[in-house]
Motif scaffolding. Structure first.
Motif, PDB file in Angstrom:
ATOM      1  N   LYS A  63      20.304   9.130  16.839  1.00 35.58           N
ATOM      2  CA  LYS A  63      21.136  10.330  16.865  1.00 35.58           C
ATOM      3  C   LYS A  63      22.363  10.060  16.006  1.00 35.58           C
ATOM      4  CE  LYS A  63      24.598  11.129  18.887  1.00 35.58           C
ATOM      5  NZ  LYS A  63      25.006  11.404  20.284  1.00 35.58           N
ATOM      6  N   ALA A  84      17.527   6.438  19.725  1.00 35.24           N
ATOM      7  CA  ALA A  84      16.660   7.334  20.508  1.00 35.24           C
ATOM      8  C   ALA A  84      15.383   6.558  20.799  1.00 35.24           C
ATOM      9  CB  ALA A  84      16.346   8.602  19.725  1.00 35.24           C
ATOM     10  N   GLU A 146      19.287  17.719  20.506  1.00 31.16           N
ATOM     11  CA  GLU A 146      19.614  16.434  21.110  1.00 31.16           C
ATOM     12  C   GLU A 146      20.012  16.680  22.561  1.00 31.16           C
ATOM     13  OE1 GLU A 146      22.675  12.698  21.411  1.00 31.16           O
ATOM     14  OE2 GLU A 146      23.075  14.196  19.866  1.00 31.16           O
ATOM     15  N   ALA A 148      22.089  15.024  25.207  1.00 31.56           N
ATOM     16  CA  ALA A 148      23.110  13.991  25.372  1.00 31.56           C
ATOM     17  C   ALA A 148      23.328  13.775  26.860  1.00 31.56           C
ATOM     18  CB  ALA A 148      24.409  14.418  24.699  1.00 31.56           C
ATOM     19  N   ASN A 170      23.009   9.285  23.963  1.00 28.17           N
ATOM     20  CA  ASN A 170      21.734   9.967  23.749  1.00 28.17           C
ATOM     21  C   ASN A 170      20.769   9.696  24.890  1.00 28.17           C
ATOM     22  OD1 ASN A 170      18.699   9.650  22.525  1.00 28.17           O
ATOM     23  ND2 ASN A 170      19.801  11.402  21.680  1.00 28.17           N
ATOM     24  N   VAL A 173      15.611  13.375  22.159  1.00 26.32           N
ATOM     25  CA  VAL A 173      15.545  14.146  20.920  1.00 26.32           C
ATOM     26  C   VAL A 173      14.304  15.025  21.010  1.00 26.32           C
ATOM     27  CG1 VAL A 173      15.261  14.089  18.419  1.00 26.32           C
ATOM     28  CG2 VAL A 173      16.741  12.409  19.537  1.00 26.32           C
ATOM     29  N   SER A 235      18.215  12.737  14.583  1.00 22.14           N
ATOM     30  CA  SER A 235      18.861  13.947  15.071  1.00 22.14           C
ATOM     31  C   SER A 235      20.238  14.011  14.426  1.00 22.14           C
ATOM     32  CB  SER A 235      18.957  13.894  16.600  1.00 22.14           C
ATOM     33  OG  SER A 235      19.283  15.137  17.137  1.00 22.14           O
TER      34      SER A 235
END
Length: 273
Positions: A63, A84, A146, A148, A170, A173, A235
């Motif tokens: 990310k 990720a 994404e 989070a 993260n 994704v 991402s």
């Protein structure tokens, strides 16, 4: 005499990483940062590297997020990255909804983003990528999201050092439909809804946004002595903002002319080592 609390907070990168990875593996929240938040990029990425080494899953991508101007003097890079992991990359088929875990009592948000799939292993040691030179490394470009999430609800408030240290905040994704004509696009417009209510709109310039994010990731990984792999997903940064989401809520991200991506937030559970 009581010990100075500050001295108790200063812990090694490995100890900080252990605090976050144990909480993530157990699916539980943290009530405070497990140590002293990193004060510089070097320390932050040391914690991230220790956490990656301890985590029982393969990296499937990265990310990317911008460093806010308020933190640019302390963290002098335009962007930051975080890993990720394979089990958190969701490839959508047709009209599927991505079911994504977030940490109950922690930080949880969704961000509409363009996702790039890397075409080939990047050459080792090359760290002068630009938004123009990365184009041959783009296999495809997708609409996406994404997710989070961190065990620590205040992670973002503590700044980029803390965010970097905990996997870049993260926990997912989502890779949606491909943007077939991305090379002919200058920008893409997006609107985000949560439980049917519009919460943000935005536009991303393809060159400065997604391609610039890929260039940054390639350069950062090269500086770390690593490469990107064919099939990695990148991402590339929020377009409509960072939108808090609660367990049980559903978000919908509408990319004008290219379709939409839907995410259902669920409760993160303990995972097997």
């Amino acid at each position: 005499m009581q010990p100075d609390q500050r001295s108790l907070d200063v812990t090694s990168p490995e100890e900080i990483a252990k605090g976050f990875t144990e909480a993530r593996a157990a699916g539980r929240s943290l009530d405070r940062y497990p140590g002293t938040p990193p004060a510089n990029l070097e320390t932050a990425y040391q914690v991230q590297a220790a956490a990656i080494a301890a985590w029982p899953d393969a990296i499937k991508g990265w990310k990317v997020a911008r460093v806010a101007p308020a933190f640019s003097a302390q963290f002098p890079e335009e962007r930051l990255i975080g890993p990720a992991f394979a089990r958190n990359v969701h490839q959508l088929q047709n009209d599927e909804i991505a079911h994504c875990p977030v940490f109950d009592g922690g930080f949880a948000a969704v961000e509409a983003e363009v996702v790039i799939v890397v075409a080939a292993d990047s050459p080792a040691g090359k760290s002068d990528w630009t938004a123009d030179s990365v184009i041959p490394l783009v296999r495809s470009m997708h609409i996406g999201v994404e997710v989070a999430s961190s065990p620590l609800a205040t992670l973002n408030d503590l700044g980029p050092g803390a965010v970097i240290s905990d996997f870049g905040n993260n926990w997912g994704v989502v890779v949606g439909p491909a943007i077939e004509n991305w090379q002919q696009l200058e920008a893409i417009e997006v609107e985000t809804f949560i439980d049917g209510k519009s919460v943000g709109r935005g536009k991303s310039a393809i060159k400065a946004g997604p391609l610039g994010a890929l260039a940054f990731t390639l350069n950062k990984r090269a500086q770390q002595g690593e490469i990107l792999r064919a099939g990695d997903v990148i991402s590339t940064g929020m377009i409509t903002g960072v939108h808090d989401i609660r367990i049980g809520q559903q978000s919908r991200h509408v990319f004008a002319g290219f379709g939409e991506v839907r995410v259902q937030a669920g409760r993160a559970a303990a995972i097997a080592a």
